[in-house]
Enzyme design. Structure first.
Site, PDB file in Angstrom:
ATOM      1  N   HIS A  59       0.822  -1.211   0.000  1.00 16.49           N
ATOM      2  CA  HIS A  59       0.000   0.000   0.000  1.00 16.49           C
ATOM      3  C   HIS A  59       0.856   1.260   0.000  1.00 16.49           C
ATOM      4  CE1 HIS A  59      -3.916   1.867   1.861  1.00 16.49           C
ATOM      5  NE2 HIS A  59      -3.343   2.690   0.990  1.00 16.49           N
ATOM      6  N   ASN A  93      -4.658   6.150  -7.304  1.00 17.63           N
ATOM      7  CA  ASN A  93      -5.157   7.533  -7.279  1.00 17.63           C
ATOM      8  C   ASN A  93      -4.069   8.524  -7.668  1.00 17.63           C
ATOM      9  OD1 ASN A  93      -3.868   6.920  -4.843  1.00 17.63           O
ATOM     10  ND2 ASN A  93      -4.975   8.481  -3.703  1.00 17.63           N
ATOM     11  N   ASP A 307       0.663   2.686   3.726  1.00 13.79           N
ATOM     12  CA  ASP A 307      -0.203   3.764   3.218  1.00 13.79           C
ATOM     13  C   ASP A 307       0.615   5.039   3.025  1.00 13.79           C
ATOM     14  OD1 ASP A 307      -2.369   5.052   2.208  1.00 13.79           O
ATOM     15  OD2 ASP A 307      -3.574   5.017   4.043  1.00 13.79           O
TER      16      ASP A 307
HETATM   17  O1  DOR Z   1      -5.068   9.969   3.858  1.00  9.25           O
HETATM   18  C1  DOR Z   1      -5.098   9.423   2.761  1.00  9.25           C
HETATM   19  N1  DOR Z   1      -4.267   9.819   1.788  1.00  9.25           N
HETATM   20  N2  DOR Z   1      -5.987   8.452   2.535  1.00  9.25           N
HETATM   21  C2  DOR Z   1      -6.179   7.964   1.294  1.00  9.25           C
HETATM   22  O2  DOR Z   1      -7.036   7.136   1.129  1.00  9.25           O
HETATM   23  C3  DOR Z   1      -5.414   8.473   0.158  1.00  9.25           C
HETATM   24  C4  DOR Z   1      -4.150   9.056   0.591  1.00  9.25           C
HETATM   25  C5  DOR Z   1      -3.469   9.878  -0.470  1.00  9.25           C
HETATM   26  O3  DOR Z   1      -3.304   9.360  -1.587  1.00  9.25           O
HETATM   27  O4  DOR Z   1      -3.080  11.010  -0.202  1.00  9.25           O
HETATM   28 ZN    ZN Z   2      -3.939   4.587   0.867  1.00 11.66          ZN
HETATM   29 ZN    ZN Z   3      -7.133   4.382   1.913  1.00 13.42          ZN
END
Ligand code: DOR
Ligand code: ZN
Ligand code: ZN
Length: 453
Positions: A59, A93, A307
């Site tokens: 992720h 994204n 993340d």
């Molecule tokens: O805090 C976040 N940032 N959550 C997400 O789902 C996307 C991510 C981002 O791409 O900045």
């Molecule tokens: Zn994410």
């Molecule tokens: Zn997310």
């Protein structure tokens, strides 16, 4: 003749430790055993050092294409390598979002040219791209289908109708950002007048729980593999306890939800620190943080993913409503977890399960995640077990955004040596093999037979 023999290392798997030589040939592990196995062009003496599989981070949000000034494949993959991550799976994204074969191929080209670590590429879900999803999944190219049930950074968001269609008509692993959009919209309306609300109240645990409930219903109906990203609350864990072993649902936890809490954001002396750790889903209460640790140790969590979602500090210093959500993390995951090992919050074997073995299983990466003959030679030699902790400084960071929410936190030093495909990429946090390039990983690629030695 082998390319490399790592001698007398203590190999750590998810269940055991043992001392052996690891012999590398053509980027794979060719032999594990005693010295008698043969000679090599290079020998590394590793007596007393721990050797573990490279971390698979399922992720990350590298920002290329679209926003390479925040992160591109070069900076992001250097950050990964520096922290012991040898495979990253990149989220869709970006700009443009990864929704079509052309988008996917373009991103693959950028990664192949620039990534110092192995990489997989998620395809994003939207109302209009179900055919593209199936083509990318059936070909074995995309590592999974990323679904945003709640809006976050970028335009990707699916409504319930599309979600049902995804369950009914697509194939392969669904990775889900589970926050309930209807609830988020309603709450945004309530808080809009407040210039600096508590992010954990604006996007509360109930929004995550509602989405997870909906997912459980859908998995029950369609018996389809789902990976729930960034589980962060006790209520989600409570729901998932009941499906454990019954439904094909796997779970991810993130270091920031294990290390940071909403109280830290609230008590911070500047509003800026609060926005630095603004992330979706939010960092939660201390109770949730404790519950998440329990989940990690009770096998309710399968994988740890960073993340990694870098944003510029200039963006993060804007007022709450304009500051973007997300923070960098790919290079601090392993140091933070190894620090937790020192603090006896979990075992090193459990780290290997969460960061290597389980991601390889969940994402179907058969040649990764374990130290065994025939496997890709992605592995780490850890720094001395007694090496003093080091307070993280912004100048240690390889991410292009140059900051970390964990600055000032004392942590275990970065791995002493990081190998990708048998080649040394990073040593003690510095990039040393800048010419090394990782390879695309595809779910289901068969495990190799052992090369002849
Ligand atoms: O805090 C976040 N940032 N959550 C997400 O789902 C996307 C991510 C981002 O791409 O900045
Ligand atoms: Zn994410
Ligand atoms: Zn997310």
């Amino acid at each position: 003749m082998y390319d490399l023999i790592v001698e007398d290392a203590t190999i750590v798997s998810g269940h055991a430790r043992y001392v052996a030589d690891v012999c590398i040939e053509d980027g794979r592990i060719a032999h594990i055993g005693s010295r008698a196995a043969g000679r090599a062009r290079e020998h590394v003496h590793a007596a007393g050092h721990l050797l573990m599989p490279g971390v698979i981070d399922g992720h990350v949000h590298f920002r290329s294409p679209g926003h390479p000034h925040k992160e591109d494949w070069e900076s992001g993959s250097r950050a990964a390598a520096s922290g012991g991550v040898t495979t990253v799976l990149d989220m869709p994204n970006t700009s443009p979002p990864t929704l079509t074969r052309a988008n996917w191929d373009h991103k693959r080209g950028l990664a192949a040219e620039n990534s110092r670590v192995n990489f997989g590429i998620w395809v994003g879900a939207s109302a209009g791209n179900l055919d593209a999803i199936n083509e990318l999944m059936d070909s074995g190219d995309a590592c999974g289908i990323k679904v945003f049930m709640g809006a976050s950074t970028g335009p990707l968001l699916v409504d319930d109708r599309t979600l049902v269609a995804l369950f009914e008509t697509t194939r392969g692993l669904l990775g889900v950002h589970a926050e309930d959009e209807a609830l988020l919209v309603a709450l945004r309306g309530q808080f809009e007048g407040d210039p600096s609300p508590d992010h954990n109240a604006v996007r509360p645990p109930a929004a995550a729980a509602a989405a997870v409930k909906r997912l459980i219903d859908l998995v029950e109906a369609h018996h389809r593999a789902v990976h729930i990203c960034h589980v962060s609350t006790a209520v989600e864990l409570e729901l998932l306890t009941r499906t454990r072993g019954v439904l094909p649902i796997s779970t991810e936890a993130c270091p920031h939800h294990l290390v940071l809490s909403a109280d830290m954001a609230r008590n911070a002396d500047t509003a800026t620190f609060g926005n630095r750790i603004k992330v979706n889903p939010p960092v939660r209460s201390e109770d949730d943080r404790r519950a998440l640790w329990a989940g990690v140790n009770q096998d309710l969590i399968d994988t740890i993913g960073s993340d990694h979602a870098p944003h510029l500090l200039s963006e993060k210093s804007q007022p709450y409503w304009s500051a973007p959500s997300g923070m960098p993390g790919v290079e601090t995951t392993l140091p933070l977890l190894l620090t937790a090992v020192r603090n006896r919050q979990l075992s090193l074997e459990r780290v290997v399960q969460l960061c290597c073995e389980e991601p390889a299983r969940v994402f179907g990466l058969k040649r990764k995640g374990t130290i065994a003959v025939g496997q890709d030679a992605d592995f780490l030699l850890l720094a001395d077990e007694n090496a003093p902790l080091q307070a993280l400084r912004a100048s240690d960071m390889h991410t292009r955004v140059g900051w970390s929410p964990f600055e000032g936190i004392a942590m275990v030093p970065r791995p002493q040596r990081v190998y990708v495909g048998g080649r040394l990429v990073a040593a003690n946090g510095a990039i040393v093999g800048d010419d090394v390039r990782g390879a695309l990983v595809r779910p289901g690629d068969a495990a190799a037979s052992a090369p002849a030695s």
